[in-house]
Design an enzyme around this catalytic site. Structure first.
Site, PDB file in Angstrom:
ATOM      1  N   SER A 144       0.856  -1.186   0.000  1.00 52.38           N
ATOM      2  CA  SER A 144       0.000   0.000   0.000  1.00 52.38           C
ATOM      3  C   SER A 144       0.894   1.240   0.000  1.00 52.38           C
ATOM      4  O   SER A 144       1.794   1.355   0.837  1.00 52.38           O
ATOM      5  CB  SER A 144      -0.892   0.016   1.246  1.00 52.38           C
ATOM      6  OG  SER A 144      -1.757  -1.095   1.264  1.00 52.38           O
ATOM      7  N   CYS A 194      -7.362  -1.639   7.327  1.00 51.23           N
ATOM      8  CA  CYS A 194      -6.188  -2.130   6.612  1.00 51.23           C
ATOM      9  C   CYS A 194      -5.294  -2.892   7.586  1.00 51.23           C
ATOM     10  O   CYS A 194      -5.032  -2.425   8.696  1.00 51.23           O
ATOM     11  CB  CYS A 194      -5.409  -0.978   5.974  1.00 51.23           C
ATOM     12  SG  CYS A 194      -3.984  -1.530   5.000  1.00 51.23           S
ATOM     13  N   ASP A 202      -8.556  -3.309   3.021  1.00 54.03           N
ATOM     14  CA  ASP A 202      -7.329  -3.671   2.307  1.00 54.03           C
ATOM     15  C   ASP A 202      -6.551  -4.543   3.279  1.00 54.03           C
ATOM     16  O   ASP A 202      -5.701  -4.072   4.026  1.00 54.03           O
ATOM     17  CB  ASP A 202      -6.542  -2.401   1.945  1.00 54.03           C
ATOM     18  CG  ASP A 202      -5.294  -2.700   1.126  1.00 54.03           C
ATOM     19  OD1 ASP A 202      -5.038  -3.891   0.854  1.00 54.03           O
ATOM     20  OD2 ASP A 202      -4.570  -1.753   0.775  1.00 54.03           O
ATOM     21  N   TRP A 223      -4.849  -8.552   4.532  1.00 55.45           N
ATOM     22  CA  TRP A 223      -4.097  -9.726   4.090  1.00 55.45           C
ATOM     23  C   TRP A 223      -4.037 -10.715   5.239  1.00 55.45           C
ATOM     24  O   TRP A 223      -4.252 -10.372   6.384  1.00 55.45           O
ATOM     25  CB  TRP A 223      -2.695  -9.325   3.648  1.00 55.45           C
ATOM     26  CG  TRP A 223      -1.937  -8.560   4.704  1.00 55.45           C
ATOM     27  CD1 TRP A 223      -1.202  -9.061   5.730  1.00 55.45           C
ATOM     28  CD2 TRP A 223      -1.869  -7.125   4.831  1.00 55.45           C
ATOM     29  NE1 TRP A 223      -0.678  -8.048   6.494  1.00 55.45           N
ATOM     30  CE2 TRP A 223      -1.063  -6.843   5.960  1.00 55.45           C
ATOM     31  CE3 TRP A 223      -2.394  -6.056   4.098  1.00 55.45           C
ATOM     32  CZ2 TRP A 223      -0.780  -5.543   6.376  1.00 55.45           C
ATOM     33  CZ3 TRP A 223      -2.108  -4.772   4.524  1.00 55.45           C
ATOM     34  CH2 TRP A 223      -1.306  -4.513   5.631  1.00 55.45           C
TER      35      TRP A 223
END
Length: 730
Positions: A457, A681, A727, A729
């Site tokens: 990012s 995020c 966003d 992971w």
């Protein structure tokens, strides 16, 4: 419509002519080897319509069409694997298709003795990958007519394998949609729907699914196993002579090799000079977090806040040497090779040629990945000793042994080849201590996935930093699980340690790097060839990193009156640094024009940040107060330090979701009344789920109901209206 000048046409023709001349040997490549099998010519499409996959299937005598929906290349790799297995098991040829390159009106015309296979990943919030958007729209739109004049696919034989991650809410949603819509339209699924979970083991999920699928497939199509053959996909030839300037040494395209001007993208990344590189963690911390600023002035690259930057790493030197030794190629590492496909429709050469053995292993294939069980099976017949053959066969066929030794040990292919031959994988790899496996190099080309860019990012705003892109990256390093046959070892992330190498080199830091002379058990970091092909990534004392920008929908609302709630612990704060900078730039313009009063009706910007310790890993600690001053009370930052006081009454750690609950009244008001946008995020496995739970609790309470009903309904509404964006992971 824009017009094209005569001069532009002349220049374009000249460029094409020049490129054709320069790469005439590559375009019309002739191998020096006299034993190269004849390569079949590409089949024509038989129709004149390049988007007609049925005509291509019939013309090329292919009974399978395989569509892949892929964002990062993984689904495409599995599609190719399925095609190769169909060929080796049953002798069936396949057409592997990117769905955005074909029309689907004639899906109902698939011949009766054929089948359609869909290998699709789920992306973001249960969305199709970019290349599968039209496919999903066609399947779900009941007004879409196939060639029969109706939305019917009666009797269509199909197979579905999905790629997803169970840490996300919409696990394998796209595979389930494809299966549901095909069945509704009259299709007949062969076998069970396959669902791979990237959070655990996509590979094992695939292996468990495929055998049952192939049994059902064989019965439905009337084929028997054993009709195929185990043939190579590629021919690798050693070239006796080739102009050095035309050999690819890590460049990704002809444009990169010739240094031609043009658009910088995934096929032609820009070597961005590094202007700033520093560690954000305290010098005494046991981890590293790299802040890097990349100069893009004059590159033609632009970006927006929330976008991602793709960094193209190479593989570390010690692992390149290890695999060269294991394959018996160390002395031939600089030999120029050509690679040709025996079936271009099925297996395209995955990197530019001619190149060298060393270049392939350093720049083009992902040798750092954990060796897959199926891949190890291909090495059984090439084992150099009976003992090695027995052991690698056990690892390839015994799921539990593979999980204990290879999976938990995080063993790469070269390490497995060493281990089964009785070598010490903790010793520096040399020709003397590694037994060579005489494996055809085409097996390496066809089986090891392509080395992909690592995406980060962007942690800056172009409104404050128009000529530079900032990266914030925690360096991945952890110890593997010990086994009686494999001691615990340090495991290193490819991209983050590549950036750490660049940081050390840019600052001329004196650090211990893992080279052929350094013990691998030491806590050193692996050394990379960061100067790049032909030293193109270094100019005097300036190092460069090859990058390109990937667009994102992770964006601030355009109206500053809308409140913003951002949750980003750890490096999850990276895009929010860019968000805050974006608002700071807007505030400066507003104040210049209307004074501080111009910010009076702005919505508040909430940032929830968490880390371990306020003194060791508090990212951009010195910047946040400056941004708060410029935003004149509109920026509120809440901080959770999990490993220092205060703690919860029961002694538990405080995290970002706990701070959100403390602020539930203000946040609920912002969301329900002022229509705030919420951004998350970071860790998708635990943190993002905890944040959603807290949001449902606070919204349910604010609505006078429960988290499970009213809270869940409000969260669903936020997502549907694109006011809840993630966003994350795993």
């Amino acid at each position: 419509m824009p017009t094209v000048s005569t001069e532009a046409i002349v220049v374009g023709v000249g460029v094409v002519a020049a490129a054709t001349y320069l790469f005439r040997d590559q375009i019309f490549l002739k191998s020096s080897s006299s034993s190269v099998p004849t390569i079949p010519s590409k089949a024509g499409d038989g129709s004149g319509n390049p988007r007609d996959f049925v005509a291509k299937m019939i013309s090329g005598k292919k009974r399978l069409v395989i569509f892949y929906g892929s964002q990062t290349g993984t689904a495409e790799e599995y599609a190719i694997r399925i095609a190769k297995e169909a060929k080796s098991k049953f002798g069936l040829a396949s057409l592997v298709c990117d769905p955005e390159e074909y029309d689907f009106e004639n899906l109902d015309q698939l011949p009766e003795d054929s089948a359609a296979i869909f290998v699709v990943a789920t992306y973001g919030e249960g969305e199709p990958t970019d290349n599968a958007v039209q496919l999903i729209q066609n399947l779900t739109d009941e007004t879409f007519e196939f060639s029969n004049g109706a939305h019917r696919l009666d009797g269509l034989k199909y197979v579905v394998f999905g790629l997803g991650n169970k840490t996300y809410e919409h696990y394998n949603a796209i595979a389930r949609i494809v299966d549901r819509e095909l069945e509704k339209a009259g299709g007949v699924r062969l076998g069970e729907r396959g669902e791979g979970d990237d959070d655990k083991s996509m590979e094992e999920d695939y292996l468990e699914w495929k055998d049952g699928m192939w049994d059902a497939f064989a019965k439905a199509l009337g084929v028997e196993e054993g009709q195929g053959s185990d043939t190579a996909d590629f021919v690798v030839s050693e070239l006796e002579s080739h102009p050095e300037e035309k050999v690819y040494l890590g460049e990704l395209s002809a444009r990169a090799l010739t240094r031609s001007k043009g658009i910088h993208d995934a096929k032609n990344p820009y070597p961005a000079p590094i202007t700033v590189a520093r560690d954000l963690f305290d010098i005494d911390a046991d981890r590293n977090c790299v802040h890097m600023e990349l100069d893009i002035e004059g590159s033609g690259i632009s970006y927006q806040h929330g976008d991602h930057v793709g960094v193209w790493p190479s593989n570390p030197d010690v692992e390149v040497d290890r695999l060269l030794c294991a394959l018996g190629l160390y002395d031939k590492k600089d030999t120029v090779i050509g690679v040709e496909s025996l079936d271009p429709a099925l297996a395209k050469v995955p990197f530019p040629v001619p190149t060298t053995y060393q270049t392939v292993l350093r720049h083009y294939v992902d040798i750092m990945a954990v060796a897959s069980r199926q891949f190890l099976g291909a090495f059984i017949k090439h084992a150099p000793t009976p003992a090695a053959e027995e052991w690698i066969k056990t690892l390839a066929t015994d799921k539990e042994q593979y999980a204990k030794v290879v999976g938990s040990g995080c063993l790469k292919l070269a390490e497995v080849l060493q281990l089964v031959c009785g070598a010490d994988i903790s010793a520096p790899p040399t020709k003397e201590n590694i037994t060579a496996w005489h494996v055809p190099f085409d097996l390496i080309v066809s089986s090891i996935p392509r080395l992909q860019p690592r995406y980060y990012s962007i942690s800056s705003s172009p409104k404050l930093h128009p000529t530079s892109i900032h990266i914030t990256c925690v360096v991945l390093k952890y110890e593997s699980v010990a086994h009686d046959k494999v001691p615990s070892r340090w495991v290193y992330g490819v991209g983050s340690n590549y950036l750490l190498n660049l940081k050390h080199a840019s600052n001329d830091d004196q650090v211990a790097l893992i080279t052929g002379a350094k013990a691998l058990a030491d806590k050193h970091i692996p050394q990379y060839s960061i100067e790049g092909p032909r030293s193109f990534y270094k100019s005097e004392k300036i190092y460069k990193s090859p990058i390109h920008v990937r667009r994102s929908t992770f964006r601030l609302p355009t109206n500053p009156k809308t409140p913003v709630i951002m949750i980003g612990p750890g490096t999850g704060v990276a895009p929010f640094r860019g968000f805050v900078q974006e608002r700071v730039a807007m505030a400066r313009r507003t104040i210049d024009k209307n004074g501080v009063e111009g910010l009076n009706d702005w919505g508040k910007i909430y940032l929830y940040f968490g880390c371990r310790n306020s003194k060791k890993d508090f990212l951009y600690k010195e910047e946040w107060p400056e941004y708060a001053n410029e935003l004149h009370g509109k920026f509120v930052m809440r901080k959770a330090f999990s490993r220092e006081p205060p703690f919860k009454p029961d002694g538990g750690k405080i995290y970002v979701q706990d701070l959100m609950w403390e602020d539930k009244a203000a946040l609920s008001e912002a969301i329900l009344t002022a229509k705030a946008y919420v951004y998350v995020c970071g860790d998708g496995k635990n943190m993002s789920k905890s944040v959603e739970d807290v949001l449902m609790r606070m919204l349910g309470e604010a609505k006078g109901g429960t988290a499970e009903k009213e809270g869940a309904a409000e969260l669903k509404l936020l997502k549907e209206r694109s006011r809840y964006l993630t966003d994350v992971w795993s």
